[in-house]
Scaffold this active site. Structure first.
Site: not given
Ligand code: ZN
Length: 147
Positions: A69, A72
């Site tokens: 991600c 993230c």
């Protein structure tokens, strides 16, 4: 004097009792003798998650993330910076949702990153999407006060 806080050691997971006014005095673990607050987020699996969320008396912030991600990974430095500002008045955890899919399912994590705040073992707030360090700190302080 206020009741001591239960603080779970980030190194050995022992539950320590620390007086509220001593939280900022670099308390050490009664079992492993290492510092209870090291100013950085703690990576946890399911078993450690339950212990830290269930036994800490201070608010526990959890970053549900994954290596694939992009947002993230972008938020990781901000989250680490927030740890230096929020400790010792909160504990910051990180849950890799790939490694701990059971935790992601149990908490119905639908998008990542998702940040959730727990107090007394129950979730009191959550926020999806990346935040910078200042927003993280402000959100935790606002949410913990409202609980
Ligand atoms: Zn310890």
């Amino acid at each position: 004097m206020a009741d001591p806080f239960h603080i779970v050691c980030p190194h050995c997971d022992a539950v320590n009792r620390v007086a509220a006014e001593r939280l900022a005095d670099k308390p050490v673990c009664g079992k492993c003798a290492q510092e209870l607050f090291v100013g950085k987020p703690l990576d946890v699996n399911s078993a450690r998650f339950d212990r830290h969320v269930g036994r800490n008396d201070i608010p526990v912030l959890v970053d549900f993330w994954a290596a694939w991600c992009g947002p993230c990974r972008m938020m990781a430095p901000a989250y680490a910076q927030a740890a230096t500002r929020l400790e010792p008045h909160a504990r910051l955890l990180k849950v890799d949702t790939e490694a701990s899919q059971d935790l992601a399912a149990r908490h119905a994590i639908r998008s990542i990153p998702t940040i959730a705040l727990f107090q007394g073992g129950r979730e009191i707030a959550r926020q999806a999407g990346a935040m910078d360090a200042g927003s993280l700190v402000a959100w935790v302080q606002r949410s913990a006060r409202a609980a």
